[in-house]
Scaffold this active site. Structure first.
Site, mmCIF file in Angstrom:
data_model
loop_
_atom_site.group_PDB
_atom_site.id
_atom_site.type_symbol
_atom_site.label_atom_id
_atom_site.label_comp_id
_atom_site.label_asym_id
_atom_site.label_seq_id
_atom_site.Cartn_x
_atom_site.Cartn_y
_atom_site.Cartn_z
ATOM 1 N N ARG A 205 -81.123 -3.243 93.720
ATOM 2 C CA ARG A 205 -81.260 -2.983 95.152
ATOM 3 C C ARG A 205 -82.463 -2.067 95.414
ATOM 4 N NH1 ARG A 205 -76.852 -3.440 98.602
ATOM 5 N NH2 ARG A 205 -77.295 -1.472 99.627
ATOM 6 N N ARG B 197 -92.060 0.638 92.194
ATOM 7 C CA ARG B 197 -93.414 0.249 92.600
ATOM 8 C C ARG B 197 -94.469 1.085 91.871
ATOM 9 N NH1 ARG B 197 -91.403 0.903 98.195
ATOM 10 N NH2 ARG B 197 -90.353 -1.039 98.765
ATOM 11 N N ARG C 60 -64.913 2.185 95.961
ATOM 12 C CA ARG C 60 -65.358 3.563 96.034
ATOM 13 C C ARG C 60 -65.491 3.936 97.504
ATOM 14 N NH1 ARG C 60 -64.808 8.028 93.274
ATOM 15 N NH2 ARG C 60 -66.745 9.176 92.917
ATOM 16 N N ARG D 209 -75.964 12.760 98.892
ATOM 17 C CA ARG D 209 -77.095 12.839 99.817
ATOM 18 C C ARG D 209 -76.736 13.643 101.059
ATOM 19 N NH1 ARG D 209 -77.474 6.314 101.301
ATOM 20 N NH2 ARG D 209 -75.330 6.080 101.961
ATOM 21 N N GLU E 232 -72.655 13.777 102.024
ATOM 22 C CA GLU E 232 -71.852 12.622 101.614
ATOM 23 C C GLU E 232 -71.273 12.858 100.220
ATOM 24 O OE1 GLU E 232 -73.922 8.961 103.201
ATOM 25 O OE2 GLU E 232 -73.024 8.160 101.378
ATOM 26 N N TYR F 283 -70.975 -6.696 97.689
ATOM 27 C CA TYR F 283 -71.779 -5.554 98.123
ATOM 28 C C TYR F 283 -72.810 -6.042 99.153
ATOM 29 C CZ TYR F 283 -74.149 -1.064 96.865
ATOM 30 O OH TYR F 283 -74.701 0.194 96.840
ATOM 31 N N ASP G 43 -75.094 -6.295 102.501
ATOM 32 C CA ASP G 43 -75.686 -5.530 103.588
ATOM 33 C C ASP G 43 -75.381 -6.251 104.906
ATOM 34 O OD1 ASP G 43 -76.845 -3.313 102.309
ATOM 35 O OD2 ASP G 43 -78.441 -4.578 101.516
HETATM 36 P P1 FAD Z 1 -66.108 -3.917 107.875
HETATM 37 O O1 FAD Z 1 -67.215 -3.270 108.612
HETATM 38 O O2 FAD Z 1 -65.393 -3.101 106.843
HETATM 39 O O3 FAD Z 1 -65.075 -4.460 108.955
HETATM 40 C C1 FAD Z 1 -63.775 -4.884 108.620
HETATM 41 C C2 FAD Z 1 -62.847 -4.492 109.760
HETATM 42 O O4 FAD Z 1 -61.552 -5.032 109.506
HETATM 43 C C3 FAD Z 1 -62.684 -2.986 109.875
HETATM 44 O O5 FAD Z 1 -62.945 -2.569 111.189
HETATM 45 C C4 FAD Z 1 -61.231 -2.764 109.480
HETATM 46 O O6 FAD Z 1 -60.628 -1.666 110.153
HETATM 47 C C5 FAD Z 1 -60.596 -4.091 109.879
HETATM 48 N N1 FAD Z 1 -59.345 -4.374 109.175
HETATM 49 C C6 FAD Z 1 -59.134 -4.334 107.833
HETATM 50 N N2 FAD Z 1 -57.855 -4.608 107.558
HETATM 51 C C7 FAD Z 1 -57.235 -4.841 108.733
HETATM 52 C C8 FAD Z 1 -55.904 -5.168 109.099
HETATM 53 N N3 FAD Z 1 -54.944 -5.265 108.193
HETATM 54 N N4 FAD Z 1 -55.610 -5.343 110.409
HETATM 55 C C9 FAD Z 1 -56.572 -5.210 111.380
HETATM 56 N N5 FAD Z 1 -57.848 -4.882 111.080
HETATM 57 C C10 FAD Z 1 -58.191 -4.701 109.775
HETATM 58 N N6 FAD Z 1 -75.577 -2.267 105.359
HETATM 59 C C11 FAD Z 1 -76.880 -2.347 105.735
HETATM 60 O O7 FAD Z 1 -77.384 -3.435 106.024
HETATM 61 N N7 FAD Z 1 -77.658 -1.202 105.810
HETATM 62 C C12 FAD Z 1 -77.178 0.028 105.510
HETATM 63 O O8 FAD Z 1 -77.900 1.019 105.592
HETATM 64 C C13 FAD Z 1 -75.802 0.134 105.102
HETATM 65 N N8 FAD Z 1 -75.277 1.332 104.782
HETATM 66 C C14 FAD Z 1 -73.948 1.418 104.433
HETATM 67 C C15 FAD Z 1 -73.416 2.676 104.162
HETATM 68 C C16 FAD Z 1 -72.074 2.812 103.826
HETATM 69 C C17 FAD Z 1 -71.505 4.169 103.526
HETATM 70 C C18 FAD Z 1 -71.254 1.639 103.760
HETATM 71 C C19 FAD Z 1 -69.799 1.752 103.398
HETATM 72 C C20 FAD Z 1 -71.778 0.391 104.016
HETATM 73 C C21 FAD Z 1 -73.132 0.262 104.362
HETATM 74 N N9 FAD Z 1 -73.686 -0.979 104.679
HETATM 75 C C22 FAD Z 1 -75.017 -1.069 105.045
HETATM 76 C C23 FAD Z 1 -72.887 -2.220 104.624
HETATM 77 C C24 FAD Z 1 -72.257 -2.584 105.972
HETATM 78 O O9 FAD Z 1 -71.374 -1.547 106.368
HETATM 79 C C25 FAD Z 1 -71.476 -3.881 105.785
HETATM 80 O O10 FAD Z 1 -72.315 -4.910 105.340
HETATM 81 C C26 FAD Z 1 -70.790 -4.365 107.062
HETATM 82 O O11 FAD Z 1 -70.313 -3.313 107.882
HETATM 83 C C27 FAD Z 1 -69.616 -5.227 106.645
HETATM 84 O O12 FAD Z 1 -68.981 -5.777 107.764
HETATM 85 P P2 FAD Z 1 -67.550 -6.430 107.568
HETATM 86 O O13 FAD Z 1 -67.160 -6.992 108.873
HETATM 87 O O14 FAD Z 1 -67.577 -7.329 106.393
HETATM 88 O O15 FAD Z 1 -66.585 -5.229 107.118
HETATM 89 N N1 UDP Z 2 -79.331 5.089 93.005
HETATM 90 C C1 UDP Z 2 -79.618 6.159 92.192
HETATM 91 N N2 UDP Z 2 -80.340 7.216 92.678
HETATM 92 C C2 UDP Z 2 -80.740 7.276 93.954
HETATM 93 C C3 UDP Z 2 -80.454 6.186 94.810
HETATM 94 C C4 UDP Z 2 -79.726 5.111 94.314
HETATM 95 O O1 UDP Z 2 -79.209 6.162 91.028
HETATM 96 O O2 UDP Z 2 -81.373 8.277 94.351
HETATM 97 C C5 UDP Z 2 -78.557 3.957 92.452
HETATM 98 C C6 UDP Z 2 -77.039 4.169 92.617
HETATM 99 O O3 UDP Z 2 -76.375 3.590 91.515
HETATM 100 C C7 UDP Z 2 -76.770 3.387 93.882
HETATM 101 C C8 UDP Z 2 -77.702 2.190 93.721
HETATM 102 O O4 UDP Z 2 -78.883 2.752 93.123
HETATM 103 O O5 UDP Z 2 -75.419 2.997 93.980
HETATM 104 C C9 UDP Z 2 -78.058 1.460 94.983
HETATM 105 O O6 UDP Z 2 -78.621 2.383 95.896
HETATM 106 P P1 UDP Z 2 -78.611 2.118 97.465
HETATM 107 O O7 UDP Z 2 -79.388 3.184 98.119
HETATM 108 O O8 UDP Z 2 -78.997 0.709 97.696
HETATM 109 O O9 UDP Z 2 -77.066 2.285 97.788
HETATM 110 P P2 UDP Z 2 -76.269 2.161 99.187
HETATM 111 O O10 UDP Z 2 -75.703 3.538 99.415
HETATM 112 O O11 UDP Z 2 -77.217 1.711 100.236
HETATM 113 O O12 UDP Z 2 -75.203 1.152 98.935
#
Ligand code: FAD
Ligand code: UDP
Length: 385
Positions: A171, A175, A248, A279, A302, A348, A350
Site C-alpha cells: 500500500r 520512491r 484490529r 499517529r 490513534e 482491506y 479503501d
Molecule cells: P463500514 O463503513 O464499516 O459500514 C458498515 C455499516 O454497517 C456500519 O455503519 C455498521 O454500523 C453497520 N452494521 C454492521 N452490522 C450491522 C448490523 N448487525 N445491523 C445494522 N447495521 C450494521 N479508506 C480510504 O479510501 N481512505 C482512507 O484514508 C481511509 N482511512 C481509514 C481509516 C480507518 C481508521 C479505517 C477503519 C478505515 C479507513 N478507510 C479509508 C477505509 C474505509 O473506511 C472503508 O473502505 C469504508 O468505510 C468501508 O465501507 P463499508 O460500507 O464497507 O463498511
Molecule cells: N506502515 C508502517 N509505517 C508507517 C506507515 C505504514 O510500517 O509509518 C505499514 C503498516 O504495516 C501499515 C501499512 O504500512 O498497516 C499500510 O499503511 P497505510 O498507511 O496504508 O495504512 P492505513 O492506516 O491507511 O490502513
C-alpha cells in the site's frame, strides 16, 4: 415488502441503496449506529468548527476517473494531497520512503539513479516474498525496515510482521525521487463539507432506520426483503460457526488546543515501538481553505487495540484465511443475500474500491432483474470525461 433491505448505512450500503432506488426499486436501510456514513462518518466539532473524522482520518483517493466522477456528483472536493511525516528515533522524516528519507537517514546526498543502486545494495534477494517483513526488506533493506516499518507494524497489527500478508506493505510506495505524496493515485481530495453530506445525498428519499441491529429481528428483516444486502462482519452473520475472524481496532484520544497549529501537518506517524500510539492527526490541515475559520486546533492520538465491537482492519493471518474460506463457502449457498463491503468481504478496501464493488453488485443484480437484461454494471458509472 421491500425489493431490498440493506443492513448498514456505510459506503457500500449507501451506494447500493442509492443505485437500486434510482432504478425504481423499493429499498429500506437499517443501521445499528445512531448515524449514517459507517466508518467514513465525520462531523463539525461545535467548539472549534473543525471537521472531525470520528473513526480515523479518511482521505479520498482513487486511480479510477469514473469513480472520481461518481463521488464528485455528491460533493465538491478540495485539492488536498495527502502528505505524511514520521518520527523515528526522535527525528522527523518524510514518508512514504523517498529520496529525502533515504538521504536524511543515511546522511547522504544521492541522486535518484544513485539511490536506486543504493537500495539495490541494501535489499536481500528474496525470490518471492510471502509476508510483510520479507516484502519490506526486499524493497527497502533491513535498516529502513527496522527504523520505519517494523515497530509501527507491530503496534498497528499486534503480531509479528512475518505473519502478515505481503500486500499490506505494498500500500505504501517506495520512491527514489523527492515525490512525497502518500498515494500514487491521480485523483484525491477531501469533500469540502466533510463526509456526512455525501451520505445525506446518497440516501435522500431512502427510508432509513437508525439504531436498529439486524440481528435483533433477523427473521423479520429477511421475511420483508426480496434481497437482503448485508454489510456487517461476515463471521457475525454465520454466528461465528467456524470461529472469529481477527480484526484490529483503534482507540482515538481527542484533545482540543488553543494553539493555531500543533504539528504543521495533518498526520504525523510514530515509528518507534515504545511510543504507544501509531499517529497523531491534526484534522484542520485537511481543509486549508477553512483553517483560518477554526478556533484553535484539535489533535487525535490513534492507539491500535482489539475491540470486537469496532472491527476496523481485517488482520488476515493464515488462520483467518482458512476460516474465511469456510464462511465464503456458506455465503455462496445463501439465497437472495448480497454480501458487500469491508466487513462482509473481509477485505482491506479503501473507499473507492467499496464504491466500485457496490456499483458492480448493484449493476449485476439490476441486470439480472431487468427484462431486457441490458443494464451493465459499468453503466452505473458516469463517463470518464
Ligand atoms: P463500514 O463503513 O464499516 O459500514 C458498515 C455499516 O454497517 C456500519 O455503519 C455498521 O454500523 C453497520 N452494521 C454492521 N452490522 C450491522 C448490523 N448487525 N445491523 C445494522 N447495521 C450494521 N479508506 C480510504 O479510501 N481512505 C482512507 O484514508 C481511509 N482511512 C481509514 C481509516 C480507518 C481508521 C479505517 C477503519 C478505515 C479507513 N478507510 C479509508 C477505509 C474505509 O473506511 C472503508 O473502505 C469504508 O468505510 C468501508 O465501507 P463499508 O460500507 O464497507 O463498511
Ligand atoms: N506502515 C508502517 N509505517 C508507517 C506507515 C505504514 O510500517 O509509518 C505499514 C503498516 O504495516 C501499515 C501499512 O504500512 O498497516 C499500510 O499503511 P497505510 O498507511 O496504508 O495504512 P492505513 O492506516 O491507511 O490502513
Amino acid at each position: 415488502m421491500y425489493d431490498f433491505v440493506v443492513v448498514g448505512a456505510g459506503l457500500f450500503g449507501a451506494v447500493f441503496a442509492h443505485e437500486v432506488k434510482k432504478a425504481g426499486k423499493k429499498v429500506l436501510v437499517i443501521e445499528k449506529r445512531d448515524h449514517i456514513g459507517g466508518n467514513c462518518y465525520s462531523y463539525d466539532d461545535p467548539e472549534t468548527d473543525i471537521n472531525i473524522h470520528k473513526y480515523g482520518p479518511h482521505i479520498f483517493h482513487t486511480p479510477d476517473k469514473r469513480i472520481w466522477n461518481y463521488i464528485n456528483t455528491f460533493a465538491d472536493f478540495n485539492n488536498y494531497q495527502h502528505r505524511v511525516l514520521t518520527t523515528a528515533g526522535g527525528k522527523v522524516y518524510s514518508l512514504p520512503i523517498n529520496l529525502a528519507t533515504i538521504n536524511q537517514f543515511y546522511n547522504l546526498n544521492l541522486t535518484p539513479a544513485e539511490a536506486a543502486e543504493f537500495l539495490k545494495s541494501k535489499t536481500s534477494n528474496i525470490a518471492s516474498p510471502q509476508n510483510l517483513e520479507d516484502k519490506a526488506v526486499s524493497l527497502i533493506g533491513r535498516e529502513l525496515y527496522e527504523a520505519f516499518i517494523k515497530g509501527y507494524t507491530i503496534k498497528q497489527w499486534n503480531c509479528d510482521p512475518v505473519e502478515l500478508p505481503a500486500e499490506v506493505i505494498t500500500r505504501l510506495p517506495v520512491r527514489t525521487s523527492y515525490n512525497d505524496i502518500y498515494y500514487h493515485d491521480n485523483y484525491q481530495g477531501m469533500p469540502v463539507g466533510g463526509y456526512e453530506p455525501i451520505f445525506e445525498k446518497l440516501l435522500e428519499n431512502v427510508p432509513l432506520e437508525l439504531e436498529t441491529d439486524f440481528f435483533e429481528k433477523r427473521d423479520y428483516w429477511k421475511s420483508v426483503a426480496g434481497t437482503l444486502v448485508y454489510t456487517g462482519p461476515i463471521d457475525r452473520y454465520f454466528d461465528y460457526r467456524w470461529g472469529n475472524l481477527r480484526w484490529r481496532s483503534c482507540r482515538f484520544e481527542m484533545e482540543r488546543m488553543s494553539l493555531n497549529d500543533y504539528q504543521g501537518v495533518s498526520v504525523m506517524n510514530y515509528a518507534d515501538r515504545d511510543v504507544p500510539y501509531t499517529r497523531i492527526l491534526e484534522p484542520k490541515h485537511f481543509y486549508r481553505e477553512r483553517a483560518h475559520l477554526s478556533r484553535g486546533t484539535v489533535i487525535i492520538r490513534e492507539y491500535p487495540c482489539d475491540d470486537p465491537a469496532q472491527p476496523y482492519y481485517p488482520v488476515r493471518l493464515k488462520t483467518d484465511q482458512e476460516i474465511l474460506a469456510k464462511y465464503q463457502e456458506a455465503q455462496s449457498r445463501e439465497k437472495d443475500v448480497v454480501f458487500g463491503g469491508r466487513l462482509a468481504e473481509y477485505k482491506y478496501y479503501d473507499m473507492w474500491q467499496v464504491i466500485s464493488r457496490a456499483l458492480e453488485q448493484a449493476g449485476k443484480i439490476l441486470q439480472g432483474r431487468s427484462s431486457s437484461g441490458r443494464t451493465k454494471s459499468r453503466q452505473l458509472l458516469p463517463a470518464e470525461d
